[in-house]
Design a protein around this motif. Structure first.
Motif, mmCIF file in Angstrom:
data_model
loop_
_atom_site.group_PDB
_atom_site.id
_atom_site.type_symbol
_atom_site.label_atom_id
_atom_site.label_comp_id
_atom_site.label_asym_id
_atom_site.label_seq_id
_atom_site.Cartn_x
_atom_site.Cartn_y
_atom_site.Cartn_z
ATOM 1 N N UNK A 136 0.836 -1.201 0.000
ATOM 2 C CA UNK A 136 0.000 0.000 0.000
ATOM 3 C C UNK A 136 0.872 1.253 0.000
ATOM 4 N N UNK A 137 1.899 1.269 0.851
ATOM 5 C CA UNK A 137 2.768 2.450 0.956
ATOM 6 C C UNK A 137 3.497 2.696 -0.363
ATOM 7 N N UNK A 138 4.008 1.635 -0.980
ATOM 8 C CA UNK A 138 4.709 1.781 -2.258
ATOM 9 C C UNK A 138 3.767 2.374 -3.316
ATOM 10 N N UNK A 139 2.565 1.829 -3.422
ATOM 11 C CA UNK A 139 1.600 2.334 -4.403
ATOM 12 C C UNK A 139 1.193 3.770 -4.095
ATOM 13 N N UNK A 140 1.115 4.098 -2.808
ATOM 14 C CA UNK A 140 0.777 5.473 -2.432
ATOM 15 C C UNK A 140 1.794 6.470 -2.969
ATOM 16 N N UNK A 141 3.074 6.141 -2.811
ATOM 17 C CA UNK A 141 4.111 7.035 -3.334
ATOM 18 C C UNK A 141 3.921 7.250 -4.832
ATOM 19 N N UNK A 142 3.601 6.174 -5.552
ATOM 20 C CA UNK A 142 3.371 6.294 -6.990
ATOM 21 C C UNK A 142 2.160 7.154 -7.307
ATOM 22 N N UNK A 143 1.069 6.959 -6.575
ATOM 23 C CA UNK A 143 -0.144 7.738 -6.821
ATOM 24 C C UNK A 143 0.056 9.207 -6.477
ATOM 25 N N UNK A 144 0.857 9.479 -5.447
ATOM 26 C CA UNK A 144 1.132 10.875 -5.099
ATOM 27 C C UNK A 144 1.873 11.601 -6.224
ATOM 28 N N UNK A 145 2.616 10.854 -7.036
ATOM 29 C CA UNK A 145 3.287 11.456 -8.189
ATOM 30 C C UNK A 145 2.316 11.696 -9.343
ATOM 31 N N UNK A 146 1.268 10.890 -9.419
ATOM 32 C CA UNK A 146 0.328 10.963 -10.536
ATOM 33 C C UNK A 146 -0.824 11.928 -10.288
ATOM 34 N N UNK A 147 -1.175 12.118 -9.015
ATOM 35 C CA UNK A 147 -2.353 12.925 -8.664
ATOM 36 C C UNK A 147 -1.911 14.291 -8.150
ATOM 37 N N UNK A 217 -16.796 9.171 -12.954
ATOM 38 C CA UNK A 217 -15.936 8.946 -14.121
ATOM 39 C C UNK A 217 -14.770 9.921 -14.183
ATOM 40 N N UNK A 218 -14.689 10.825 -13.228
ATOM 41 C CA UNK A 218 -13.606 11.802 -13.197
ATOM 42 C C UNK A 218 -12.790 11.641 -11.916
ATOM 43 N N UNK A 219 -11.518 12.012 -12.016
ATOM 44 C CA UNK A 219 -10.596 11.962 -10.860
ATOM 45 C C UNK A 219 -10.549 10.570 -10.217
ATOM 46 N N UNK A 220 -10.571 9.548 -11.053
ATOM 47 C CA UNK A 220 -10.569 8.176 -10.531
ATOM 48 C C UNK A 220 -9.292 7.883 -9.750
ATOM 49 N N UNK A 221 -8.157 8.378 -10.252
ATOM 50 C CA UNK A 221 -6.898 8.149 -9.541
ATOM 51 C C UNK A 221 -6.895 8.826 -8.175
ATOM 52 N N UNK A 222 -7.539 9.990 -8.096
ATOM 53 C CA UNK A 222 -7.599 10.697 -6.811
ATOM 54 C C UNK A 222 -8.420 9.897 -5.801
ATOM 55 N N UNK A 223 -9.551 9.352 -6.243
ATOM 56 C CA UNK A 223 -10.356 8.507 -5.342
ATOM 57 C C UNK A 223 -9.555 7.298 -4.884
ATOM 58 N N UNK A 224 -8.817 6.686 -5.809
ATOM 59 C CA UNK A 224 -8.056 5.492 -5.452
ATOM 60 C C UNK A 224 -6.895 5.829 -4.518
ATOM 61 N N UNK A 225 -6.309 7.014 -4.698
ATOM 62 C CA UNK A 225 -5.253 7.439 -3.781
ATOM 63 C C UNK A 225 -5.799 7.549 -2.352
ATOM 64 N N UNK A 226 -6.961 8.201 -2.214
ATOM 65 C CA UNK A 226 -7.546 8.342 -0.873
ATOM 66 C C UNK A 226 -7.973 6.974 -0.342
ATOM 67 N N UNK A 227 -8.387 6.093 -1.246
ATOM 68 C CA UNK A 227 -8.724 4.721 -0.836
ATOM 69 C C UNK A 227 -7.506 4.029 -0.233
ATOM 70 N N UNK A 228 -6.336 4.213 -0.834
ATOM 71 C CA UNK A 228 -5.111 3.631 -0.284
ATOM 72 C C UNK A 228 -4.808 4.217 1.095
ATOM 73 N N UNK A 229 -4.966 5.533 1.234
ATOM 74 C CA UNK A 229 -4.767 6.159 2.544
ATOM 75 C C UNK A 229 -5.726 5.584 3.581
ATOM 76 N N UNK A 230 -6.977 5.414 3.183
ATOM 77 C CA UNK A 230 -7.970 4.888 4.123
ATOM 78 C C UNK A 230 -7.671 3.440 4.485
#
Length: 293
Positions: A136-147, A217-230
């Motif tokens: 989860x932490x590894x993917x979070x770092x990646x999503x923080x770069x994308x979002x 249908x918008x900001x899907x990566x942002x929702x998934x980033x917060x999902x990882x945080x949660x």
């Protein structure tokens, strides 16, 4: 079980219920229940079928990871037996939060049947949790770069540099920690981590289907980033099954991630219901443990 331990378990359950209630109260102070109800009424139900299927696959992947750790300590059970044991553990974790817990139940049962040392079983259970957290932490770092996250006080170049450093160091740091504290499990390091990432990516796909069901249908990566945080917050044994805690993360992170908070709370609740439905299967699973030759 001693009287004092029974009292302590009841107190833990009461505290978790209180924290769950408090978290949900804070969530529903921030959103309009009527808007949530309207959103739920417009759910595209067919999208939830693949969401459930992918969620089950995510749990299969993490169960395979756990069985690798069992093999590292000389415990050999079939994948079918391991999967049934994993389902029962999920049920214990979610529906019996004040008692022995899923991990404790697995340790007790495997020690009883196969005399595998309790210390080794606890290490396997702990490493199983850590492996999921590392993914989860590894993917979070990646999503923080994308979002695009709105953090006014932090320069974007510094932020991106920190995220790249996090990506580069997470897996090596986990390897060092495992070498220092979990040496017996090093032979399965790479394969176990592969299953960790497979499980977490599957949950992100599950999240994507839930969002489609909600018409997002918008900001899907942002929702998934917060999902990882949660997901990190939900790991902490503070509320019942992470209920309330996940929703609070979505409510308070929506401003930074630019997501719609009512849809985010609805998403979180649907994910919990899917998790609860799959976990409930564990109540009807019969375990007949036989060690493989």
């Amino acid at each position: 079980m001693s009287q004092s331990k029974r009292i302590w378990n009841k107190l833990k359950t009461a505290l978790k219920l209180a924290l769950t209630g408090l978290a949900l109260y804070l969530v529903f102070r921030k959103i309009e229940p009527d808007q949530l109800l309207v959103l739920v009424e417009t759910i595209h139900w067919p999208w939830l079928l693949p969401a459930v299927s992918i969620f089950v696959l995510s749990k299969v992947a993490t169960a395979l990871r756990l069985n690798l750790y069992f093999q590292n300590i000389g415990l050999h059970i079939s994948e079918g037996q391991n999967w049934r044991l994993y389902l029962v553990g999920m049920f214990y974790n979610l529906f019996l939060p004040g008692g022995i817990g899923g991990d404790g139940y697995k340790v007790y049962l495997l020690n009883k049947h196969f005399k595998t040392p309790v210390k080794k079983l606890i290490q396997a259970a702990l490493l199983d949790r850590l492996g999921g957290l590392v993914a989860i932490v590894f993917l979070l770092f990646g999503f923080f770069l994308l979002v695009d996250i709105r953090i006014d006080w932090l320069e974007s170049k510094l932020w991106n540099g920190l995220m790249v450093a996090g990506l580069a160091l997470t897996i090596p740091a986990f390897w060092v920690a495992q070498k220092l504290f979990f040496k017996d499990f090093l032979p399965s390091f790479w394969l176990a981590n592969a299953w960790s990432f497979a499980g977490q990516v599957a949950q992100l796909v599950c999240a994507w289907f839930i969002l489609l069901a909600l018409g997002v249908h918008e900001k899907l990566l942002a929702y998934q980033l917060v999902f990882l945080l949660s997901s990190i917050v939900a790991v902490l044994p503070l509320t019942i099954g992470g209920v309330g805690a996940r929703e609070l993360v979505f409510v308070y992170a929506h401003t930074y991630a630019g997501i719609e908070e009512t849809a985010a709370v609805a998403f979180s609740m649907i994910f919990f219901l899917i998790s609860a439905a799959v976990s409930l299967v564990g109540a009807f699973v019969k375990i007949d443990l036989v060690e493989k030759n």
